[in-house]
Design an enzyme around this catalytic site. Structure first.
Site, PDB file in Angstrom:
ATOM      1  N   LYS A  77      38.912  -9.458  20.181  1.00 41.38           N
ATOM      2  CA  LYS A  77      37.683  -9.638  19.648  1.00 41.38           C
ATOM      3  C   LYS A  77      36.971 -11.352  19.987  1.00 41.38           C
ATOM      4  O   LYS A  77      36.071 -11.433  20.049  1.00 41.38           O
ATOM      5  CB  LYS A  77      37.888  -9.769  18.594  1.00 41.38           C
ATOM      6  CG  LYS A  77      38.930  -8.253  18.274  1.00 41.38           C
ATOM      7  CD  LYS A  77      38.361  -7.410  17.151  1.00 41.38           C
ATOM      8  CE  LYS A  77      39.108  -8.444  16.017  1.00 41.38           C
ATOM      9  NZ  LYS A  77      40.465  -8.416  16.479  1.00 41.38           N
ATOM     10  N   ARG A 134      36.444  -5.731   7.362  1.00 41.65           N
ATOM     11  CA  ARG A 134      38.306  -4.800   7.328  1.00 41.65           C
ATOM     12  C   ARG A 134      38.933  -3.027   7.079  1.00 41.65           C
ATOM     13  O   ARG A 134      39.518  -3.312   7.054  1.00 41.65           O
ATOM     14  CB  ARG A 134      39.375  -5.600   7.132  1.00 41.65           C
ATOM     15  CG  ARG A 134      39.218  -6.814   7.788  1.00 41.65           C
ATOM     16  CD  ARG A 134      40.239  -8.035   7.409  1.00 41.65           C
ATOM     17  NE  ARG A 134      40.223  -9.568   7.482  1.00 41.65           N
ATOM     18  CZ  ARG A 134      40.620  -9.555   9.210  1.00 41.65           C
ATOM     19  NH1 ARG A 134      40.862  -9.624   9.971  1.00 41.65           N
ATOM     20  NH2 ARG A 134      39.936 -11.308   8.989  1.00 41.65           N
ATOM     21  N   ARG A 175      56.043 -19.898  16.821  1.00 39.45           N
ATOM     22  CA  ARG A 175      55.616 -20.174  16.079  1.00 39.45           C
ATOM     23  C   ARG A 175      56.184 -19.182  15.017  1.00 39.45           C
ATOM     24  O   ARG A 175      55.778 -18.131  15.578  1.00 39.45           O
ATOM     25  CB  ARG A 175      53.590 -20.098  15.587  1.00 39.45           C
ATOM     26  CG  ARG A 175      53.036 -20.932  16.422  1.00 39.45           C
ATOM     27  CD  ARG A 175      51.777 -21.420  16.242  1.00 39.45           C
ATOM     28  NE  ARG A 175      51.304 -20.392  16.029  1.00 39.45           N
ATOM     29  CZ  ARG A 175      50.237 -19.344  15.889  1.00 39.45           C
ATOM     30  NH1 ARG A 175      48.778 -20.404  15.112  1.00 39.45           N
ATOM     31  NH2 ARG A 175      49.613 -18.136  16.172  1.00 39.45           N
ATOM     32  N   ARG A 218      54.528 -15.867  23.430  1.00 41.25           N
ATOM     33  CA  ARG A 218      53.277 -17.495  23.083  1.00 41.25           C
ATOM     34  C   ARG A 218      54.275 -18.464  22.993  1.00 41.25           C
ATOM     35  O   ARG A 218      55.615 -18.057  21.526  1.00 41.25           O
ATOM     36  CB  ARG A 218      52.858 -16.828  22.404  1.00 41.25           C
ATOM     37  CG  ARG A 218      51.435 -18.132  22.503  1.00 41.25           C
ATOM     38  CD  ARG A 218      50.271 -17.571  22.285  1.00 41.25           C
ATOM     39  NE  ARG A 218      50.185 -17.492  20.704  1.00 41.25           N
ATOM     40  CZ  ARG A 218      48.508 -16.754  20.176  1.00 41.25           C
ATOM     41  NH1 ARG A 218      47.283 -16.317  21.368  1.00 41.25           N
ATOM     42  NH2 ARG A 218      49.309 -16.858  18.525  1.00 41.25           N
ATOM     43  N   ARG A 262      52.188  -7.182  11.719  1.00 42.89           N
ATOM     44  CA  ARG A 262      50.708  -7.245  11.500  1.00 42.89           C
ATOM     45  C   ARG A 262      50.231  -6.155  12.378  1.00 42.89           C
ATOM     46  O   ARG A 262      48.750  -5.706  11.981  1.00 42.89           O
ATOM     47  CB  ARG A 262      50.594  -8.521  12.162  1.00 42.89           C
ATOM     48  CG  ARG A 262      50.255  -9.462  10.879  1.00 42.89           C
ATOM     49  CD  ARG A 262      51.062 -11.019  11.600  1.00 42.89           C
ATOM     50  NE  ARG A 262      49.031 -11.496  12.675  1.00 42.89           N
ATOM     51  CZ  ARG A 262      49.316 -12.375  13.480  1.00 42.89           C
ATOM     52  NH1 ARG A 262      50.407 -12.685  14.110  1.00 42.89           N
ATOM     53  NH2 ARG A 262      47.868 -12.962  13.544  1.00 42.89           N
TER      54      ARG A 262
END
Ligand SMILES: [Zn+2]
Length: 221
Positions: free
Chosen positions: A17, A92, A164, A131, A175
């Site tokens: 986004k 949200r 991370r 990642r 999430r």
């Protein structure tokens, strides 16, 4: 090209986004708005709303909706929003969506155009959980899309690659689920208003850009 309305992007973290919002903001010469930036800006400028929000943010708490809405209204009333704007990561929740609807109405914007970035969990996992970040220079690799020459080692400076905590598979999955729980009602709310468009955000960035351009073109008619 004129946007002349508020564009709202819904989609989980990793759906792309932010990148698309930046591109559209540039193409249409409208501001790219995120409530995080607005809050930091209000605090930096020491506005009344910033002074109210600062202790809340310093405590790591969520800034209450009425404060966020007041800030959004103040921001939307600024001249540079006359031609429209792109919201990234807001609203949200359903109460925020309803609040924003009322603000847009008051300021004469009419209904927003809402784009839902659809992406399946597996694609998100590849994007985010793939990642790895260099512990020395901060370079970012993706073990699926852009792997280093030697596994676990940075091409540039030989630094050790680390993942991370936000990018760990179990965190990404959590999430994603939280996002789905929270925003399903939001998408439904906009669908009922007849302002919801959907793009398949598991495709490449260029393909998503083209799909969005098509949606915006149709919306001008
Ligand atoms: Zn490095």
């Amino acid at each position: 090209m004129a946007l002349k309305r508020a564009l709202i992007f819904l989609g989980p973290p990793g759906a792309g986004k932010g990148t698309q919002a930046k591109r559209i903001a540039q193409a249409y010469h409208v501001p790219h708005l995120s409530t995080g930036d607005m809050l930091r800006d209000a605090i930096a400028r020491g506005t009344e709303l910033g002074r109210l929000a600062k202790p809340v943010m310093d405590h790591g708490d969520l800034v209450p909706d009425d404060l966020v809405m007041a800030m959004v209204e103040e921001r939307l009333a600024a001249r540079d929003c006359d031609g429209g704007c792109v919201f990234d990561g807001f609203p949200r929740t359903l109460p925020q969506a309803q609040g924003l609807g009322a603000v847009l109405e008051r300021l004469g914007f009419g209904k927003p155009l809402v784009v839902d970035f659809h992406v399946d969990e597996e694609t998100l996992l590849r994007r985010l959980a793939g990642r790895w970040t260099c512990s020395v220079g901060g370079e970012i690799y993706n073990i699926y899309v852009a792997p280093p020459k030697v596994p676990g080692i940075c091409d540039r400076d030989g630094g050790k690659l680390i993942q991370r905590s936000d990018d760990r598979p179990e965190v990404v999955t959590e999430r994603f689920r939280a996002y789905e729980r929270q925003t399903k009602p939001l998408a439904e709310y906009y669908r009922r208003q007849g302002v919801l468009e959907v793009v398949d955000a598991s495709r490449s960035m260029e393909e998503v850009s083209r799909a969005l351009a098509g949606i915006l073109e149709r919306a001008q008619k």
